[in-house]
Design a protein around this motif. Structure first.
Motif, PDB file in Angstrom:
ATOM      1  N   ARG A 113       5.999   7.453  -2.412  1.00  0.00           N
ATOM      2  CA  ARG A 113       5.401   7.670  -1.087  1.00  0.00           C
ATOM      3  C   ARG A 113       4.525   8.923  -1.057  1.00  0.00           C
ATOM      4  NH1 ARG A 113       8.430   4.500   2.573  1.00  0.00           N
ATOM      5  NH2 ARG A 113      10.252   3.575   1.604  1.00  0.00           N
ATOM      6  N   HIS A 114       4.068   9.339  -2.207  1.00  0.00           N
ATOM      7  CA  HIS A 114       3.258  10.546  -2.305  1.00  0.00           C
ATOM      8  C   HIS A 114       1.896  10.346  -1.644  1.00  0.00           C
ATOM      9  CE1 HIS A 114       1.286  14.047  -3.963  1.00  0.00           C
ATOM     10  NE2 HIS A 114       0.435  13.299  -4.649  1.00  0.00           N
ATOM     11  N   GLU A 115       1.461  11.346  -0.909  1.00  0.00           N
ATOM     12  CA  GLU A 115       0.100  11.446  -0.398  1.00  0.00           C
ATOM     13  C   GLU A 115      -0.298  10.286   0.534  1.00  0.00           C
ATOM     14  OE1 GLU A 115      -3.711  13.650  -2.391  1.00  0.00           O
ATOM     15  OE2 GLU A 115      -2.978  11.868  -3.421  1.00  0.00           O
ATOM     16  N   ARG A 116       0.623   9.807   1.318  1.00  0.00           N
ATOM     17  CA  ARG A 116       0.267   8.851   2.360  1.00  0.00           C
ATOM     18  C   ARG A 116      -0.299   9.605   3.564  1.00  0.00           C
ATOM     19  NH1 ARG A 116       5.542   6.017   3.843  1.00  0.00           N
ATOM     20  NH2 ARG A 116       6.279   8.134   3.471  1.00  0.00           N
ATOM     21  N   SER A 117      -1.163   8.909   4.333  1.00  0.00           N
ATOM     22  CA  SER A 117      -1.819   9.559   5.458  1.00  0.00           C
ATOM     23  C   SER A 117      -1.668   8.719   6.722  1.00  0.00           C
ATOM     24  CB  SER A 117      -3.321   9.746   5.181  1.00  0.00           C
ATOM     25  OG  SER A 117      -3.537  10.482   3.996  1.00  0.00           O
ATOM     26  N   LEU A 118      -1.591   9.413   7.854  1.00  0.00           N
ATOM     27  CA  LEU A 118      -1.657   8.775   9.166  1.00  0.00           C
ATOM     28  C   LEU A 118      -2.841   9.408   9.886  1.00  0.00           C
ATOM     29  CD1 LEU A 118       1.333   8.023  11.537  1.00  0.00           C
ATOM     30  CD2 LEU A 118      -0.943   8.558  12.383  1.00  0.00           C
ATOM     31  N   VAL A 119      -3.847   8.589  10.211  1.00  0.00           N
ATOM     32  CA  VAL A 119      -5.114   9.073  10.752  1.00  0.00           C
ATOM     33  C   VAL A 119      -5.297   8.553  12.170  1.00  0.00           C
ATOM     34  CG1 VAL A 119      -7.623   9.063  10.432  1.00  0.00           C
ATOM     35  CG2 VAL A 119      -6.107   9.075   8.437  1.00  0.00           C
TER      36      VAL A 119
END
Length: 310
Positions: free
Chosen positions: A244-250
């Motif tokens: 789950r590394h470096e997931r983003s919520l934009v």
């Protein structure tokens, strides 16, 4: 001029009445509106909070009847599609020329009127995911106006498209016809860490589950919020462990986007050429606006409602 005025004493909160003609700024053209499409968010949020007698509306298709004084934008007589800053639910509307796009001659105004808010939202939100060729993209709330455009555009972009809807049995065939490879009831059915990008149009539990379904490096774009519930992420949801590394919520807000005219022109061309399906599921005169708003608010209308302003 005739216009739909905010009047919360009548069903749907809108009535047909008279309003002053718009006074354009130098960078605005005046458009005679032939058709406008209604957005769920306008009816749910804008109408209840607007002053009585206000003229609202974002989406419009029509013809320029007064060119911008500063020389920008199309000439008088040009058929256009417009993203207005309010005022589109009227015979005449003043629109910033950077939010106008020329449409092909003979294009159906009702069909292209769905482009400004829904089409450009889907396109710009997909841009936030980066390259999607060969990627798995999940679209929640896919039967709505934005969702239908998002499914089609993601498929055009080369993605493996997963669409969610509250009733896959009823709407599965429609969504696969638009380009979805899979149709699910919710992101939880996709399993953990299985998608590269999510366009979430629903909010609440679907936003939480959509984020949980992201692979390492994936992005969720929070576009809309159709549910009444909020988001509660479980403890550890934002840790970068176990793939789950470096997931983003934009977050996303169409009103903050610049240069939309070019995108609207491209989308309108595709709609006019029948390469994109606008998803019009209700179409009628503006004297029937109460019927349209009732269907939208009752969640019985999946797709776009279009009013003819004639």
């Amino acid at each position: 001029m005739r216009a739909l005025l905010v009047d919360r004493s009548v069903p749907g909160g809108l009535r047909l009445g008279e309003a002053p003609d718009p006074e354009p700024a130098p960078h605005q053209a005046v458009v005679r509106i032939a058709a406008t499409s209604l957005n769920y968010g306008e009816i749910r949020y804008f109408v209840p909070s607007a002053p009585e007698g206000a003229v609202l509306g974002l989406d419009a298709a029509g013809v320029v009847v007064r060119a911008a004084a500063d020389g920008t934008g199309p000439a008088v007589g040009t058929p256009v599609v417009a993203l207005a800053d309010g005022g589109a639910w009227a015979e005449l509307c003043a629109v910033d020329t950077e939010r106008l796009a020329v449409v092909p001659a003979g294009a159906d105004p009702g069909a292209v009127s769905t482009v400004p808010a829904a089409g450009t939202t889907a396109l710009r939100a997909l841009h936030r995911l980066g390259p999607i060729l060969g990627r798995r993209v999940l679209v929640t709330g896919a039967t709505g106006g934005v969702g239908r455009y998002a499914v089609q555009l993601a498929r055009i972009g080369g993605a493996h498209v997963i669409a969610t809807t509250g009733d896959p049995e009823a709407y599965g065939r429609t969504l696969t016809g638009l380009g979805a490879h899979e149709v699910l009831e919710g992101p939880h059915q996709a399993g953990d860490t299985t998608v590269d990008g999510v366009l979430d149009l629903v909010g609440g539990r679907q936003r939480v589950d959509g984020y949980a379904a992201l692979r390492s490096g994936g992005t969720l774009v929070a576009v809309g919020h159709a549910t009444d519930g909020g988001e509660t992420f479980p403890s550890g949801a934002f840790l970068g462990l176990d793939g789950r590394h470096e997931r983003s919520l934009v977050t996303f807000n169409l009103a903050a986007e610049a240069g939309l005219g070019r995108d609207m022109a491209w989308l309108a061309d595709r709609v006019a050429a029948r390469e994109l399906e606008p998803g019009v599921s209700w179409h009628g005169g503006w004297d029937k606006v109460a019927e349209a708003t009732d269907a939208l608010m009752g969640r019985r209308l999946h797709g776009k409602a279009v009013l003819d302003l004639g």
